[in-house]
Design an enzyme around this catalytic site. Structure first.
Site, mmCIF file in Angstrom:
data_model
loop_
_atom_site.group_PDB
_atom_site.id
_atom_site.type_symbol
_atom_site.label_atom_id
_atom_site.label_comp_id
_atom_site.label_asym_id
_atom_site.label_seq_id
_atom_site.Cartn_x
_atom_site.Cartn_y
_atom_site.Cartn_z
ATOM 1 N N LYS A 91 -29.419 -5.622 -0.575
ATOM 2 C CA LYS A 91 -28.466 -4.600 -0.172
ATOM 3 C C LYS A 91 -28.304 -3.562 -1.276
ATOM 4 C CE LYS A 91 -24.056 -6.837 -1.414
ATOM 5 N NZ LYS A 91 -23.563 -5.880 -2.394
ATOM 6 N N THR A 139 -17.388 -6.960 2.383
ATOM 7 C CA THR A 139 -18.156 -7.739 3.359
ATOM 8 C C THR A 139 -17.243 -8.552 4.264
ATOM 9 O OG1 THR A 139 -20.090 -7.824 1.908
ATOM 10 C CG2 THR A 139 -19.892 -9.571 3.570
ATOM 11 N N MET A 195 -14.833 -6.262 -4.828
ATOM 12 C CA MET A 195 -15.729 -5.227 -4.318
ATOM 13 C C MET A 195 -16.532 -5.771 -3.136
ATOM 14 S SD MET A 195 -16.719 -2.060 -4.613
ATOM 15 C CE MET A 195 -16.139 -1.534 -6.204
ATOM 16 N N CYS A 196 -17.631 -6.438 -3.403
ATOM 17 C CA CYS A 196 -18.543 -6.840 -2.330
ATOM 18 C C CYS A 196 -17.984 -7.955 -1.449
ATOM 19 C CB CYS A 196 -19.902 -7.216 -2.913
ATOM 20 S SG CYS A 196 -20.659 -5.791 -3.756
ATOM 21 N N ILE A 197 -17.229 -8.886 -2.017
ATOM 22 C CA ILE A 197 -16.627 -9.938 -1.185
ATOM 23 C C ILE A 197 -15.561 -9.319 -0.288
ATOM 24 C CG2 ILE A 197 -15.290 -12.087 -1.199
ATOM 25 C CD1 ILE A 197 -18.327 -12.284 -2.025
#
Length: 180
Positions: A85, A122, A117-119
């Site tokens: 990603k 998502t 951020m990504c957790i």
């Protein structure tokens, strides 16, 4: 329901010696490994996501650097799905939604880095796409952050994001509370 494990960005740059070490990445990776072992034992699908920056001035996750490597504790094996990603949201530009649809997945268990951020991104996206989401809190890690003159310790950053997700976008549990 078919459940899958989504391992997000447990990559070398987030550990000691990496370009952007987080607070507590080793403990988070160890907890993620216990969840991964349970999914492998049950034969449930596992999807690995790793981030590669497209920014020419990236200070971490730069293309071609060792830091983009998935940490050995949670490295993929066999036919486990691996997706690259370039955005915080693991669904953007990866084909993840189609992969999960092809597997008949309706429930996601999320582990990984960074909580802030990504957790977060998502998990919110997965919930909005209709997945039932569980985030394993001790299998995630965050950095220290600052806002103005205030420094927020990584443990507080992590706790704040887990609190914000719990009950609204996900069920947040510790690894020993997860049904295996």
């Amino acid at each position: 329901m078919t459940r899958a494990l989504l391992i997000v960005d447990i990559q070398l740059d987030y550990f000691d010696g990496g370009a952007f070490p987080l607070v507590g990445p080793d403990a988070a990776a160890a907890a993620a490994r216990t969840v991964l072992d349970a999914f492998r034992a049950s034969g449930e699908p596992v999807v690995h996501i790793f981030h590669v920056s497209t920014d020419a001035d990236a200070t971490f996750f730069a293309p071609g650097t060792p830091g983009i490597g998935i940490h050995p504790l949670v490295a993929p094996v066999g036919d486990e799905i691996v997706l690259e990603k370039h955005e915080p949201n693991s669904f953007i530009g990866t084909g993840l939604q189609q992969v999960l649809a092809d597997e008949g997945v309706t429930e996601l268990v999320v582990v990984g880095m960074m909580s802030s951020m990504c957790i977060d991104s998502t998990t919110r996206a997965a919930s909005e796409l209709g997945f039932e989401v569980t985030v394993v809190s001790d299998a995630c890690a965050a950095p220290d952050l600052s806002f103005g003159d205030t420094v927020i310790p990584g443990a507080m950053v992590h706790a704040s994001f887990m609190a914000a997700l719990d009950g609204s976008f996900a069920t947040v549990l510790a690894s020993d509370e997860l049904e295996k």
